[in-house]
Design an enzyme around this catalytic site. Structure first.
Site, short mmCIF file in Angstrom:
data_model
loop_
_atom_site.label_atom_id
_atom_site.label_comp_id
_atom_site.label_asym_id
_atom_site.label_seq_id
_atom_site.Cartn_x
_atom_site.Cartn_y
_atom_site.Cartn_z
CG ASN A 70 -2.01 -1.02 1.16
OD1 ASN A 70 -2.55 -1.31 0.10
ND2 ASN A 70 -2.34 -1.61 2.30
CB CYS A 79 -5.10 -5.44 -4.52
SG CYS A 79 -5.64 -4.05 -5.53
N GLY A 80 -8.13 -6.87 -5.69
CA GLY A 80 -8.80 -7.37 -6.87
C GLY A 80 -8.51 -6.56 -8.12
CG ASN A 81 -9.91 -2.60 -8.65
OD1 ASN A 81 -10.78 -3.18 -9.29
ND2 ASN A 81 -10.21 -1.68 -7.75
CG ASN A 168 -7.61 -7.23 1.28
OD1 ASN A 168 -6.68 -7.88 1.74
ND2 ASN A 168 -7.52 -6.53 0.18
CG ASN A 204 -10.16 -2.32 2.97
OD1 ASN A 204 -9.34 -1.50 2.59
ND2 ASN A 204 -9.84 -3.58 3.20
NE ARG A 223 -6.18 -3.30 6.16
CZ ARG A 223 -6.06 -4.57 6.53
NH1 ARG A 223 -6.22 -4.90 7.80
NH2 ARG A 223 -5.84 -5.50 5.63
CB CYS A 231 -11.74 -0.96 -2.93
SG CYS A 231 -11.12 -2.32 -1.90
N GLY A 232 -11.30 -3.32 -5.54
CA GLY A 232 -11.81 -4.55 -6.13
C GLY A 232 -12.38 -5.52 -5.12
CB THR A 233 -11.10 -7.02 -1.97
OG1 THR A 233 -10.55 -5.84 -1.37
CG2 THR A 233 -9.98 -7.83 -2.62
#
Length: 333
Positions: A70, A79-81, A168, A204, A223, A231-233
């Site tokens: 991060n 991190c999905g994205n 996450n 998050n 976060r 935020c993908g997740t």
């Protein structure tokens, strides 16, 4: 050494392939490099939300390993994205369209998807494992060992929350358009990501507006980052909470359209007995290529970097321009 500037739904990262280095960066060097290059004022290209680190896998069935550092130097579980952009990089590097990527908690299935638009490539990535247990996030609430569509008066008394790790940790509330645009999300996000008695490791926080059948708008305070374009997740976790708490609007095993300040993704939530997993489908865009020496990379020196811009951001913005206009919420990099 080449580094890429990439994004999924305008969730921006720098992508670093450690396998291309003669000597890999140590963890402290990764932190130093990340905090410097991602700074929105003193970094490069208006900064980013983090650095995606590609490395050799340590698990036999994974093609490669991804770590997520991060902007503040902390490490995210997933991190999905970011995984979508790493998947695109690996697909090109190894000339494959389906494979697994090793992340901190799981080896996740990824695959090339149909382009969202001309020159807007897309990938589908698995989001799992999923847990609602308080110890998985973790959170401390004497009234609940898990939290699904429940009030938490000490946070915001008028809202209901769902807490889920994917892996996450995410805290989600479905809200009105006015609440979505208010200062409450930022205030709560900052509060729960400073020392607090509720989420000791931070969390998050996402507010979501239900737009219709299998349609959402999601805004996230991330976060280690703060407000982010997407935020993908977070969008994946919110889609799962949507199907669980609003079954008349959100369905399992059906495509859910999730709008965000940076664009749009698709999700598909699956339930198998008591287990859940989510498919996250969205763009994987490369905006810039950066070249610097390996010595400067180790030293986190950014004053001699050659930057080449691609044409992909223009194509992505054209795609975003034709999306329905939902609100004026945006995140400034």
């Amino acid at each position: 050494m080449q580094i890429d500037k990439v994004h999924g739904s305008e969730n921006h990262f720098f992508l670093l392939d450690q396998t291309q280095l003669q000597t890999k960066l140590s963890d402290q060097e990764l932190i130093n490099f990340t905090t410097k290059i991602t700074d929105s004022k003193t970094g490069l290209l208006q900064g980013a939300d983090g650095v995606l680190v590609v490395d050799e896998p340590t698990h036999q069935d994974a093609l490669a390993q991804m770590r997520v550092i991060n902007a503040d130097g902390s490490e995210a579980s997933m991190c999905g994205n970011g995984l979508r952009t790493v998947s695109r990089y690996l697909a090109k590097k190894f000339q494959v369209d389906q494979f697994k990527v090793q992340t901190l908690n799981a080896d996740l299935k990824v695959s090339k998807a149909a382009d969202f638009a001309p020159n807007v490539p897309a990938f589908s990535v698995e989001i799992s494992p999923v847990s609602f247990a308080a110890e998985s996030l973790p959170f401390h609430n004497p009234e609940h060992q898990q939290l699904v569509n429940e009030t938490w008066p000490e946070l915001l008394p008028e809202l209901k929350f769902t807490a889920v790790a994917v892996p996450n940790p995410h805290l989600i509330s479905f809200v009105s358009a006015d609440e979505l645009a208010s200062s409450d999300l930022g205030t709560l996000g900052k509060r729960l990501n400073q020392p607090n008695s509720y989420f000791p490791d931070g969390v998050n926080v996402s507010f979501a507006q239900i737009l219709g059948q299998n349609k959402l708008f999601v805004r996230t305070f991330e976060r280690g980052v703060g407000f982010t374009n997407a935020c993908g997740t977070g969008m994946s976790a919110t889609s799962l909470a949507f199907a669980l708490t609003h079954p008349d609007k959100g369905q399992f095993d059906q495509e859910i359209t999730v709008y965000n300040p940076g664009g749009m993704v698709k999700t598909n939530v699956h339930k198998n007995d008591t287990n859940y997993d989510i498919d996250l489908i969205g763009n994987a865009t490369v905006t810039h290529h950066l070249e610097l020496s390996e010595a400067d990379l180790h030293a986190a020196k950014l004053n001699d970097v050659k930057i080449t811009q691609t044409d992909e951001e223009t194509s992505y913005l054209q795609f975003v321009d034709q999306l329905p206009k939902i609100n004026d919420i945006s995140v400034k990099m």
